[in-house]
Each structure stands twice: as structure tokens, then as C-alpha cells.
Design a protein around this motif. Structure first.
Motif, PDB file in Angstrom:
ATOM      1  N   UNK A  39       0.987  -1.095  -0.162  1.00 42.24           N
ATOM      2  CA  UNK A  39       0.159   0.523  -0.196  1.00 42.24           C
ATOM      3  C   UNK A  39       1.606   1.119  -0.174  1.00 42.24           C
TER       4      UNK A  39
ATOM      5  N   UNK B   1       3.131   6.049  -2.897  1.00 43.68           N
ATOM      6  CA  UNK B   1       4.205   6.334  -3.506  1.00 43.68           C
ATOM      7  C   UNK B   1       4.338   7.158  -4.432  1.00 43.68           C
TER       8      UNK B   1
ATOM      9  N   UNK C  23       2.062   9.887  -5.508  1.00 47.37           N
ATOM     10  CA  UNK C  23       2.060  11.039  -5.101  1.00 47.37           C
ATOM     11  C   UNK C  23       2.986  11.670  -6.666  1.00 47.37           C
TER      12      UNK C  23
ATOM     13  N   UNK D 280       1.085  12.611  -9.182  1.00 49.97           N
ATOM     14  CA  UNK D 280       0.640  13.052  -9.133  1.00 49.97           C
ATOM     15  C   UNK D 280       1.643  14.427  -9.979  1.00 49.97           C
ATOM     16  N   UNK D 281       2.683  14.106  -9.210  1.00 53.41           N
ATOM     17  CA  UNK D 281       3.673  15.559  -9.225  1.00 53.41           C
ATOM     18  C   UNK D 281       4.622  15.117 -10.562  1.00 53.41           C
TER      19      UNK D 281
ATOM     20  N   UNK E 123       1.675  17.093 -12.604  1.00 55.90           N
ATOM     21  CA  UNK E 123       1.576  19.063 -12.459  1.00 55.90           C
ATOM     22  C   UNK E 123       2.752  19.535 -12.917  1.00 55.90           C
TER      23      UNK E 123
ATOM     24  N   UNK F  12       3.255  21.787 -16.860  1.00 56.35           N
ATOM     25  CA  UNK F  12       2.178  23.585 -16.350  1.00 56.35           C
ATOM     26  C   UNK F  12       2.285  24.728 -17.452  1.00 56.35           C
TER      27      UNK F  12
ATOM     28  N   UNK G 133      -0.317  24.265 -20.363  1.00 53.46           N
ATOM     29  CA  UNK G 133      -2.431  24.820 -20.859  1.00 53.46           C
ATOM     30  C   UNK G 133      -2.141  26.166 -21.690  1.00 53.46           C
TER      31      UNK G 133
END
Lengths: 336, 181
Positions: free
Chosen positions: B5, B10, B13, B16-17, B20, B23, B26
Motif C-alpha cells: 500500500x 508513493x 504521489x 501526480x507530481x 503537475x 505547467x 495550458x
């Protein structure tokens, strides 16, 4: 409670202080530096009984559950203030998604929250390890600002007084900039070594760091200080060496790391107290506290100048534990 | 089970990083934007010259912060103001125009500020005028006229800053820009 060494403690408090300095708003001048120094000296004197309490074997429990609850509240409010500072400053440093309104702000909060949780779950020792890395890159930024300030800065304009307030207002502002003052009384109890020495070393480092940072930022941003909303950000924009960049890449990295780290310091502090108050919620405390901080930041978003309130909160944090301990001891003697 | 788990959390995470990090995605494509090279303010209108288009555009407004939106409507493309190299003011222009250019247009601290009594910007003129000021600076005929230096002078004790004066032949002298002008 796990223990940390003196250097880690100083690094934790310094980094907690660094983010409010990066986000400082309004003009800065030599009066601001004087206010910060005076505020730091006053806080050192106020915090001496705290060192005395820990030296004589006292703990955070010495003040009772009510005092612990107040510290929990202070750490949570400081976390909310840091989120608010981050949101206010993010537009000036071009953080992606900053222009996406509430959704963007919550996304930033969510990402920071996820990293905070990851560090907070490993507790104080994990935080101390991460602190060493953050302190090194923070030091690199400070060095860069100093070099650029000396090379590009206008020494003649450093004496210009841009601040609208007097010395008293700058002292309030200086004390309010101390992001580490709220969590210092709690974390001091976890330090291996003499509390008085740790305290004095930490306050001296905080004063030195704040003075060097503010003077460098003032040197760089002095010509346009009157129109700078965020002087430290403006200094980073003016010191960047490449014309195609609008802000220093190192500043962006340090800004992000210190934002995450300073919020984590407050989260871990609050989680430590919450774990002491309600041991059964220890596991979920960091997540709940982060949610409370985000909610608090949404409420604080529309508040005006809060410097006197934050300064008062910092002073209460430093004085509360020894004061409560004395009162409780007196009451115990009287009852006996 | 707990270890697995932990690994999954990890990796999530990290994922997701990494997501991101995109940047700039967009912000759209560079070819869909007009990159502003120079702007001339005369108090009631703003004339713009682009790196990406030889034609000039004039927008009737005295509010600098409204220019990107107005230019977007006129050209159908987003206006990128961060690389503006030259701002030409009239003697009637106010300091607010420079403050808006620095804070809202986010121009470089080295963006040249000059004054002219006539409308100089037309296709391809901006680069010649920028070069003219740079050569004059090399020959120490023109002062340092970066936007931060000029704003520093206007906001300082003297409330004035020396800037190059331009005409259709390029650099033709210097003029004192006053804070209240």
C-alpha cells in the motif's frame, strides 16, 4: 516524542520564518530591518522563561490541556496564514494554475497538502531530515540575493524610507513575520541539548537571516520599492541574469520548497499536540489539520492587515506555556 | 500488505507530481500568439508592433492594462507582452503607464523607455529604433533607460529621469521625463 538535534531545530524554525519573508508585502526599508531586529530581541527576552521551563524538566504537558489546545489552534492558524500568503503571492511568481480562481487555489493547496502529508506521516525525524535539504537550497538563494544585491544594488537608495508606518508598526510587522514563533515552544521540547543554548542560537540565526534577506531585497528593489507589492519577489525578478526570464528559476524552486516545508512544520507541530490530546486520532491528525488550515485560509483570504493580531499571537505562544506552568504550580501549592 | 500500500501511495504521489510539471501546457502554442516587440503610448491610444507580424495595431484606450484584451479582440490572437523591448511615450504620458507595463505586462527590467513627439511605429521600425538607442548608449550619448532605471528616477527624490528622444531618424537626443507628465 522523538528528539531532534539543535541544528535541525534551528533549521526548522528558520524555514518556518523564511516563507513569510519571501511573501512580505508592502515596502521595506531600514526601518523595517530595525523593526525586525527589535521584534526579535523582544521575542528572545519573552522566550527566556520558556527555556527555563524546559531546562528544569518541564514539557508541553506542564501547561495543561487547555494550553496544549491553544498551541494546536496557533499552529493551525499559522498554517492557514501560510496558505493565504501562498495564494496571494502565487500570481506574482507565475505559479501555474494561479489564474484559475478557486479551483486553481484548491489544486495548489491539494498538491502541497499531499506532500505535507507524506512528510508529516514520518513525524519529526523525517521533517528534520527534509529540513537540512531545504536549508541548503534556501541558503543558495540567500547567497545569490546577497551577491546580486551587492553587485546590482543601489547603495545610495538603501537609506530611503519607503514605509508608511513608524517604528512601532514595523516592530509589529517584524514580530508578525516570525512564522516559527508559533511552533517554537512545542518543538523546543523535542531538542536534544540545552534548551537555553538552542533558543539563543535559533533567535540569533533568525535575526541574522532576516536582516541579510531584507537588506539584499531592499538593495535590489529600492528603485521601484514604492510600487512593489511583494518586494522579495520583485528583488528576485530584478536579480535574474537572463533577459528571457521574468523571475529567477532558483527563486521558484526555493519558493515552492519553502512553501511546502513551512506548512509541514506547522502541520507536524499541530499533529504532535493533537496526538497528545487525543491519542486515538494520531493517525488522521495531519490530514484533518491540513483540511482545517485550507478552510482557515479561505476565511482569511478576505481579511485586511493582520500584523498586530499575528504579532500578538506569536507573543502569546512564547509566553503562554511558562505562564500557565507558574499559575498551575501556585494553585497546586495553595491547594496543598 | 501495508508495504505494498505504501509503494502504491508513493507511486501515485510521484505520478501526480509529474503531471503537475506540465505547467506550461495550458498556455497554448506560440504560433497562436502575437509577441509584442514595441508599444507607443500617446495618452489616448496605444500603437503596437509585433515580432510575429509586420503590421502595426492601434488600440484606442488610455488604460494600459486593457490593451491585451482589446488587442486580442482586434487580432483574434492572444497578446504576449513579456518580451516588449521598447516603449515609446509621448511627453504627456503618465508614470502609471510604466507601472502597468512593469507589473501587468511583466516586461523585462531592460525594456527601453524613450520619448517621441510623433508616431514612429510602423512595420519593421521597432528593431531599427531599438538598435539606434543601443548604439547611442554604446557611444555614451544616451543614458541607461531600462524601465526599472527610469521608474527609479521618477519615484526617487528628483522625480525625473533622463530618457532618449526619438524621431523618424532614430535617436536624436535626450529629454527629462518628469513624474507629473
Amino acid at each position: 516524542m522523538k528528539r531532534i538535534n539543535e541544528r535541525s531545530f534551528t533549521a526548522l524554525i528558520l524555514i518556518a520564518d523564511a516563507f513569510p519573508l519571501l511573501c512580505i508585502s508592502g515596502s521595506i526599508s531600514l526601518l523595517t530591518v530595525l523593526g525586525v531586529l527589535t521584534g526579535m530581541a523582544a521575542q528572545t527576552v519573552i522566550a527566556l522563561p520558556l527555556a527555563g521551563l524546559y531546562s528544569s524538566g518541564g514539557t508541553i504537558r506542564s501547561g495543561g490541556r487547555l494550553v496544549q489546545t491553544v498551541y494546536l489552534l496557533i499552529a493551525t492558524v499559522w498554517g492557514a496564514l501560510l496558505f493565504d500568503m501562498l495564494w496571494r503571492t502565487s500570481g506574482a511568481v507565475y505559479i501555474p494554475h494561479e489564474g484559475s480562481g478557486k479551483y486553481g487555489k484548491l489544486l495548489i493547496a491539494g498538491c502541497i497538502g499531499a506532500v505535507c502529508l507524506y512528510i508529516a506521516v514520518s513525524g519529526l525525524s523525517g521533517l528534520a531530515r527534509a529540513g537540512a535539504v531545504t536549508a541548503v537550497i534556501g541558503g543558495a538563494l540567500l547567497l545569490e540575493l546577497v551577491i546580486c544585491g551587492v553587485m546590482q544594488g543601489d547603495m545610495q537608495r538603501i537609506t530611503e524610507l519607503h514605509s508608511t508606518g513608524g517604528l512601532a508598526e514595523e516592530i509589529y510587522r517584524g514580530i508578525a513575520l516570525g512564522g516559527g514563533s508559533g511552533c517554537l515552544p512545542v518543538l523546543l521540547g523535542s531538542v536534544r541539548g540545552a534548551p537555553l543554548r538552542s533558543l539563543l542560537r535559533t533567535f540569533m540565526s533568525r535575526a541574522l537571516f532576516a536582516v541579510i534577506f531584507l537588506l539584499s531585497a531592499e538593495l535590489l528593489a529600492a528603485p521601484v520599492m514604492a510600487i512593489s507589492d511583494f518586494p522579495a519577489v520583485m528583488a528576485a525578478q530584478l536579480s535574474q541574469p537572463f533577459p528571457s526570464q521574468r523571475i529567477d528559476a532558483l527563486f521558484m524552486i526555493v519558493f515552492s520548497c519553502i512553501a511546502v516545508y513551512s506548512i509541514t512544520v506547522q502541520t507536524v507541530t499541530a499533529a504532535l499536540i493533537a496526538g497528545e490530546l487525543i491519542p486515538s486520532c494520531k493517525r488522521y491528525a495531519p490530514a484533518v489539520i491540513l483540511l482545517l488550515m485550507t478552510a482557515g485560509a479561505v476565511i482569511l483570504e478576505h481579511s485586511g492587515s493582520t500584523s498586530p493580531v499575528i504579532a500578538g499571537m506569536n507573543i502569546i505562544a512564547l509566553i503562554l506555556l511558562p505562564a500557565a506552568h507558574i499559575i498551575r504550580t501556585k494553585m497546586r501549592i495553595e491547594n496543598a | 500488505m501495508r508495504r505494498i500500500r505504501g509503494i502504491i501511495v508513493r507511486q501515485l504521489l510521484c505520478g501526480i507530481c509529474v503531471l503537475m510539471l506540465t505547467g506550461c501546457g495550458r498556455a497554448g502554442h506560440l504560433q497562436d500568439k502575437d509577441i509584442l516587440c514595441a508599444a507607443g503610448f500617446d495618452g489616448s491610444s496605444v500603437t503596437m508592433e509585433f515580432y510575429t507580424d509586420e503590421k502595426c495595431l492601434t488600440v484606442q484606450t488610455d488604460d494600459i492594462s486593457a490593451v491585451p484584451a482589446a488587442a486580442g479582440i482586434a487580432t483574434g490572437r492572444d497578446l504576449l507582452t513579456g518580451h516588449t523591448s521598447l516603449i515609446i511615450l509621448s511627453r504627456r504620458s503618465s508614470m502609471d503607464a510604466l507601472v502597468s507595463a512593469l507589473k501587468e505586462w511583466k516586461v523585462s527590467p531592460e525594456c527601453i523607455i524613450a520619448v517621441s513627439d510623433e508616431q514612429l511605429l510602423s512595420g519593421g521600425e521597432a528593431q531599427r529604433l531599438i538598435g539606434s538607442v543601443r548604439r547611442a548608449q554604446e557611444q555614451q550619448l544616451a543614458p541607461d533607460c531600462g524601465i526599472v532605471t527610469v521608474l527609479g528616477g521618477l519615484l526617487g527624490i528628483s522625480h525625473e529621469a533622463e530618457v532618449p528622444l526619438l524621431d523618424k531618424n532614430g535617436f536624436c537626443g535626450t529629454v527629462l521625463l518628469k513624474r507629473d507628465t
